[in-house]
Design a protein around this motif. Sequence first.
Motif, PDB file in Angstrom:
ATOM      1  N   GLN A 108       0.854  -1.191   0.000  1.00 26.41           N
ATOM      2  CA  GLN A 108       0.000   0.000   0.000  1.00 26.41           C
ATOM      3  C   GLN A 108       0.887   1.237   0.000  1.00 26.41           C
ATOM      4  O   GLN A 108       1.758   1.398   0.868  1.00 26.41           O
ATOM      5  CB  GLN A 108      -0.925   0.027   1.228  1.00 26.41           C
ATOM      6  N   LEU A 109       0.656   2.122  -0.964  1.00 25.55           N
ATOM      7  CA  LEU A 109       1.394   3.372  -1.078  1.00 25.55           C
ATOM      8  C   LEU A 109       0.421   4.540  -0.956  1.00 25.55           C
ATOM      9  O   LEU A 109      -0.664   4.515  -1.536  1.00 25.55           O
ATOM     10  CB  LEU A 109       2.134   3.448  -2.413  1.00 25.55           C
ATOM     11  N   LEU A 110       0.828   5.550  -0.226  1.00 21.20           N
ATOM     12  CA  LEU A 110      -0.022   6.720  -0.022  1.00 21.20           C
ATOM     13  C   LEU A 110       0.847   7.969  -0.072  1.00 21.20           C
ATOM     14  O   LEU A 110       1.904   8.031   0.564  1.00 21.20           O
ATOM     15  CB  LEU A 110      -0.741   6.650   1.324  1.00 21.20           C
ATOM     16  N   ALA A 111       0.415   8.968  -0.826  1.00 19.79           N
ATOM     17  CA  ALA A 111       1.115  10.250  -0.892  1.00 19.79           C
ATOM     18  C   ALA A 111       0.079  11.357  -0.975  1.00 19.79           C
ATOM     19  O   ALA A 111      -0.986  11.198  -1.580  1.00 19.79           O
ATOM     20  CB  ALA A 111       2.058  10.295  -2.096  1.00 19.79           C
ATOM     21  N   GLY A 112       0.389  12.488  -0.359  1.00 16.50           N
ATOM     22  CA  GLY A 112      -0.575  13.585  -0.380  1.00 16.50           C
ATOM     23  C   GLY A 112       0.001  14.866   0.172  1.00 16.50           C
ATOM     24  O   GLY A 112       1.182  14.951   0.526  1.00 16.50           O
TER      25      GLY A 112
END
Length: 337
Positions: A258-262
């Motif tokens: 799972q990858l998350l960027a923001g």
Amino acid sequence: NIYTGASKVVNKVDMLSTPEYVALRKEAFANDGETPDDQNAPDLVLWDQNKTTDWQDMIIGNTAKLTQVQASVSGGNEQTRFLLSTSYRHETTVLPNDLPFHRGAVYLNLDHSSVDKKFNITTSVSYSGIKDRSLASDVTSFYNFAPNYPVYDDEGKFYWYRNAQNPIAYLQRRNTNKTKNLVANSVIRYTVLPGLNVKTRLGLTQTNMDQMQVYPKVVFNPESSIGSMTYFGNSEVSSYIIEPQVDYTRRIGEGKLQLLAGGSWQENTRQGKSFIADGFSSDALLEDIGSAGSVTVRTPTLYKKYNYNSFFGRATYNWKEKYIVNASFRRDGSTRF
């Protein structure tokens, strides 16, 4: 939906009539061995001994009326749903002059998805406006004035005695507050590829207020009056927020990645000014600041601005629901740091 109603002040203080009041005052002077005169007892020497004014009835004896109307409509289909509602409120006070309160509001909520469910947007917007003309002070403090205190003199003008305030002249002051408020929020989501989603949250808040307090010449004691004047003031509060986000999920081997960027961009601004205007050629022009002979900016003026930015990222690998490896990064910046 329509609602209407009325209200009155019912629990009032029992007050003396003028004959009862005068008898009490004369007894007090007799007990003190003093003689009433126009300086220490105008109520016994100068004012009408037979006239009784119930200040509670005169100041807060009216009937306050209320009317409120609400309406809404909703509908849609499998892809789009909406709700639209509106309301209006009109309210008066128990004071003898017409000082109404108005409030109107509109609210919209919208939710839309594409046929393939890859795209979705949810939006809500609310707008309200208020116009309030109620006095910015409590006039019930005049309830215990002498019952024979004159309202008008022999020429039909407001009566004044020394530094005492004339309650009815006080009610000639005018106060107007106008407030507008806008709040909007939206969440937009799109599935680019299976497991890859892009989402953005947007927000906006805008509040504006204009205030005006009018003091005509008649509200002041002529012996100490410096003339009519008006206070003008305005303020504005605005803020916005933008928060984009990307998340990706994929199975690799016997685990899940799972990858998350923001990020987040926020700004808040507050500003306002107030003025004292006088030197008007006529009291009919008191609500027009451009007609004032003199305008003074009251200090301090208000201006505040706040900014906040942040970026973040996170990677998580979950293997067989037994072992988790997690790495994260975040960077924040603020004008308050």
